[in-house]
Design a protein around this motif. Sequence first.
Motif, mmCIF file in Angstrom:
data_model
loop_
_atom_site.group_PDB
_atom_site.id
_atom_site.type_symbol
_atom_site.label_atom_id
_atom_site.label_comp_id
_atom_site.label_asym_id
_atom_site.label_seq_id
_atom_site.Cartn_x
_atom_site.Cartn_y
_atom_site.Cartn_z
ATOM 1 N N PRO A 1 0.827 -1.208 0.000
ATOM 2 C CA PRO A 1 0.000 0.000 0.000
ATOM 3 C C PRO A 1 0.859 1.256 0.000
ATOM 4 O O PRO A 1 1.877 1.348 0.689
ATOM 5 N N GLY A 2 0.433 2.232 -0.818
ATOM 6 C CA GLY A 2 1.161 3.484 -0.930
ATOM 7 C C GLY A 2 2.235 3.477 -1.994
ATOM 8 O O GLY A 2 2.782 4.539 -2.328
ATOM 9 N N GLU A 3 2.550 2.323 -2.567
ATOM 10 C CA GLU A 3 3.610 2.224 -3.571
ATOM 11 C C GLU A 3 3.119 2.777 -4.906
ATOM 12 O O GLU A 3 1.981 2.561 -5.316
ATOM 13 N N PHE A 4 4.002 3.500 -5.610
ATOM 14 C CA PHE A 4 3.680 4.016 -6.930
ATOM 15 C C PHE A 4 4.202 3.054 -7.994
ATOM 16 O O PHE A 4 5.341 2.583 -7.917
ATOM 17 N N VAL A 5 3.364 2.761 -8.979
ATOM 18 C CA VAL A 5 3.697 1.824 -10.044
ATOM 19 C C VAL A 5 3.310 2.451 -11.389
ATOM 20 O O VAL A 5 2.608 3.469 -11.447
ATOM 21 N N ARG A 6 3.799 1.828 -12.455
ATOM 22 C CA ARG A 6 3.444 2.246 -13.811
ATOM 23 C C ARG A 6 2.521 1.191 -14.391
ATOM 24 O O ARG A 6 2.813 -0.009 -14.316
ATOM 25 N N ALA A 7 1.414 1.618 -14.934
ATOM 26 C CA ALA A 7 0.399 0.676 -15.406
ATOM 27 C C ALA A 7 0.212 0.796 -16.907
ATOM 28 O O ALA A 7 0.266 1.891 -17.477
ATOM 29 N N LYS A 8 0.020 -0.349 -17.535
ATOM 30 C CA LYS A 8 -0.395 -0.413 -18.936
ATOM 31 C C LYS A 8 -1.823 -0.937 -18.965
ATOM 32 O O LYS A 8 -2.086 -2.071 -18.571
ATOM 33 N N ILE A 9 -2.731 -0.088 -19.427
ATOM 34 C CA ILE A 9 -4.143 -0.436 -19.472
ATOM 35 C C ILE A 9 -4.490 -0.838 -20.897
ATOM 36 O O ILE A 9 -4.353 -0.035 -21.830
ATOM 37 N N PHE A 10 -4.914 -2.080 -21.086
ATOM 38 C CA PHE A 10 -5.241 -2.606 -22.407
ATOM 39 C C PHE A 10 -6.733 -2.382 -22.664
ATOM 40 O O PHE A 10 -7.560 -3.250 -22.388
ATOM 41 N N ALA A 11 -7.026 -1.199 -23.193
ATOM 42 C CA ALA A 11 -8.423 -0.808 -23.433
ATOM 43 C C ALA A 11 -8.849 -1.236 -24.828
ATOM 44 O O ALA A 11 -8.978 -0.425 -25.742
ATOM 45 N N GLY A 12 -9.026 -2.540 -25.008
ATOM 46 C CA GLY A 12 -9.426 -3.054 -26.309
ATOM 47 C C GLY A 12 -8.265 -3.099 -27.279
ATOM 48 O O GLY A 12 -7.092 -3.120 -26.901
ATOM 49 N N GLN A 13 -8.587 -3.117 -28.581
ATOM 50 C CA GLN A 13 -7.554 -3.127 -29.598
ATOM 51 C C GLN A 13 -7.928 -2.196 -30.746
ATOM 52 O O GLN A 13 -9.090 -2.023 -31.075
ATOM 53 N N ILE A 14 -6.883 -1.579 -31.321
ATOM 54 C CA ILE A 14 -7.066 -0.694 -32.477
ATOM 55 C C ILE A 14 -7.135 -1.565 -33.718
ATOM 56 O O ILE A 14 -6.233 -2.365 -33.981
ATOM 57 N N ASN A 15 -8.191 -1.397 -34.495
ATOM 58 C CA ASN A 15 -8.390 -2.260 -35.651
ATOM 59 C C ASN A 15 -7.348 -2.034 -36.731
ATOM 60 O O ASN A 15 -6.937 -2.974 -37.413
ATOM 61 N N GLU A 16 -6.887 -0.809 -36.927
ATOM 62 C CA GLU A 16 -5.878 -0.506 -37.939
ATOM 63 C C GLU A 16 -4.763 0.291 -37.289
ATOM 64 O O GLU A 16 -4.757 1.523 -37.308
ATOM 65 N N GLY A 17 -3.843 -0.411 -36.672
ATOM 66 C CA GLY A 17 -2.720 0.225 -36.002
ATOM 67 C C GLY A 17 -1.402 -0.209 -36.593
ATOM 68 O O GLY A 17 -1.338 -1.032 -37.516
ATOM 69 N N ILE A 18 -0.329 0.347 -36.062
ATOM 70 C CA ILE A 18 1.019 0.054 -36.552
ATOM 71 C C ILE A 18 1.896 -0.286 -35.344
ATOM 72 O O ILE A 18 1.892 0.434 -34.343
ATOM 73 N N ALA A 19 2.637 -1.367 -35.462
ATOM 74 C CA ALA A 19 3.603 -1.762 -34.447
ATOM 75 C C ALA A 19 4.834 -2.318 -35.141
ATOM 76 O O ALA A 19 4.719 -3.013 -36.161
ATOM 77 N N ILE A 20 6.016 -2.015 -34.619
ATOM 78 C CA ILE A 20 7.266 -2.470 -35.211
ATOM 79 C C ILE A 20 8.130 -3.101 -34.124
ATOM 80 O O ILE A 20 7.921 -2.824 -32.935
ATOM 81 N N PRO A 21 9.114 -3.923 -34.502
ATOM 82 C CA PRO A 21 9.963 -4.554 -33.486
ATOM 83 C C PRO A 21 10.746 -3.530 -32.675
ATOM 84 O O PRO A 21 11.107 -2.461 -33.161
ATOM 85 N N GLN A 22 10.996 -3.880 -31.436
ATOM 86 C CA GLN A 22 11.711 -2.977 -30.536
ATOM 87 C C GLN A 22 13.094 -2.626 -31.050
ATOM 88 O O GLN A 22 13.555 -1.492 -30.918
ATOM 89 N N ARG A 23 13.795 -3.591 -31.671
ATOM 90 C CA ARG A 23 15.170 -3.358 -32.111
ATOM 91 C C ARG A 23 15.269 -2.354 -33.248
ATOM 92 O O ARG A 23 16.369 -1.878 -33.562
ATOM 93 N N ALA A 24 14.158 -2.008 -33.896
ATOM 94 C CA ALA A 24 14.200 -1.051 -34.994
ATOM 95 C C ALA A 24 14.213 0.396 -34.503
ATOM 96 O O ALA A 24 14.499 1.303 -35.280
ATOM 97 N N VAL A 25 13.919 0.619 -33.222
ATOM 98 C CA VAL A 25 13.753 1.977 -32.696
ATOM 99 C C VAL A 25 14.988 2.373 -31.903
ATOM 100 O O VAL A 25 15.506 1.598 -31.090
ATOM 101 N N THR A 26 15.453 3.594 -32.162
ATOM 102 C CA THR A 26 16.537 4.184 -31.382
ATOM 103 C C THR A 26 15.958 5.305 -30.543
ATOM 104 O O THR A 26 15.291 6.205 -31.076
ATOM 105 N N LEU A 27 16.181 5.241 -29.244
ATOM 106 C CA LEU A 27 15.634 6.235 -28.330
ATOM 107 C C LEU A 27 16.649 7.335 -28.096
ATOM 108 O O LEU A 27 17.839 7.076 -27.881
ATOM 109 N N GLY A 28 16.167 8.581 -28.141
ATOM 110 C CA GLY A 28 17.004 9.739 -27.874
ATOM 111 C C GLY A 28 16.285 10.732 -27.002
ATOM 112 O O GLY A 28 15.171 10.486 -26.527
ATOM 113 N N GLU A 29 16.916 11.885 -26.777
ATOM 114 C CA GLU A 29 16.309 12.901 -25.925
ATOM 115 C C GLU A 29 15.026 13.456 -26.532
ATOM 116 O O GLU A 29 14.111 13.845 -25.818
#
Length: 390
Positions: free
Chosen positions: A281-309
């Motif tokens: 109790p009292g702990e802060f967490v990060r949540a991913k809420i799966f509110a259904g699915q997008i019928n026409e969405g885009i997703a790519i593999p993690q290794r294709a993305v470079t993260l920057g500032e």
Amino acid sequence: MKRILAGTLACVLLSACSGMEEPPAPQPIPVKTFVVANRAIPNVVELPGRVEPVRVAEVRARVTGIVEKRLYEEGTDVAAGQPLFRIDPRELRAAYAQTQASLARARATAANARAVVERYRPLVAENAISKQEYDAALAASREADANVAQIRAQLEAASLQLGYTTVRAPIAGRAGRAQVTEGALVSQSEGTLMTRIEQISPVYVSFAQSASKVLALRRAVAAGEIALDENDRIEVRLTFSDGTEYPVPGYIDFLAFSVDQQTGTVELRAEFPNPSGLLLPGEFVRAKIFAGQINEGIAIPQRAVTLGESGGTVFVVDGEGKAALRSVKLGAMVDGLWIIESGLRPGDVVIVSNLQKIQPGAPVKSTDAASGSKPKAAATGASAPDAGAR
């Protein structure tokens, strides 16, 4: 001599001409690619949340007295009704005995009054005594019975007060730190706090989402752009502050139908099993809420993305077969797939290998992407876009 000079001049001219030749073109870098396509993907909303117990009980003093002993171990699980503290009972025990004696005296008085009525009943029929005397005896008997009932109630109250000297857990759960020590004076009128008990299996995790985004989600569902689960259940997964994931999913069990006027947000709450007590109790967490699915969405593999500032970037293959850098707006990452909110379109060819060797404008050559592993579909059932060589 002329021939020698002419030969020398010819060699110089040939050397100059050979030095002006263009350098050879760079060899294309072999890469694996991923063809972007519209597919059904999870509609994931990431929000910070706070863990809350499902029930909280404040254990307070119900009698006034001196704490004699703490009967539980702080921070352990206790059962409902388990003794937690003992308050000095001697004063209340004496009051109970006094009330008990008063009850015995009242019962004797009532018995005597009933005996008088029984003696007067045949006499009044024979006119040996007046009706007024009989009525007075009958009233005295009834008054004595009422006095017995009153003192019996006082005895029950005294018994309750004596029982409250043993402070018990009102609910099962984890008992916290004791707020009083032995020898402390606790008060019934002030309701002295002695400890708290929290039920943490299961637990609640509360979130706050902006009212505008909740409205946008409802409109998308109404328009058919987002499909909810057939059971209308919304799954939630948690991530701790150190980046590790909580292994057990939860589900939304409460959605407020009003907007907080101060923050402009709508409250949501999910329930999670907590058999091992990892969620506190009292702990802060990060949540991913799966509110259904997008019928026409885009997703790519993690290794294709470079993260920057400034966010995420990917390399795509342009029309000339060269690498081009493109910024993308990232959504959530689900099972090794980055959900792309903007920056890519169906048909774009994304580079997924040799990213450290590639510079913008460098020629690339796609190898057989089918030899690599196919991106894993999201756990909610959405299939990942196919990978193909270009």
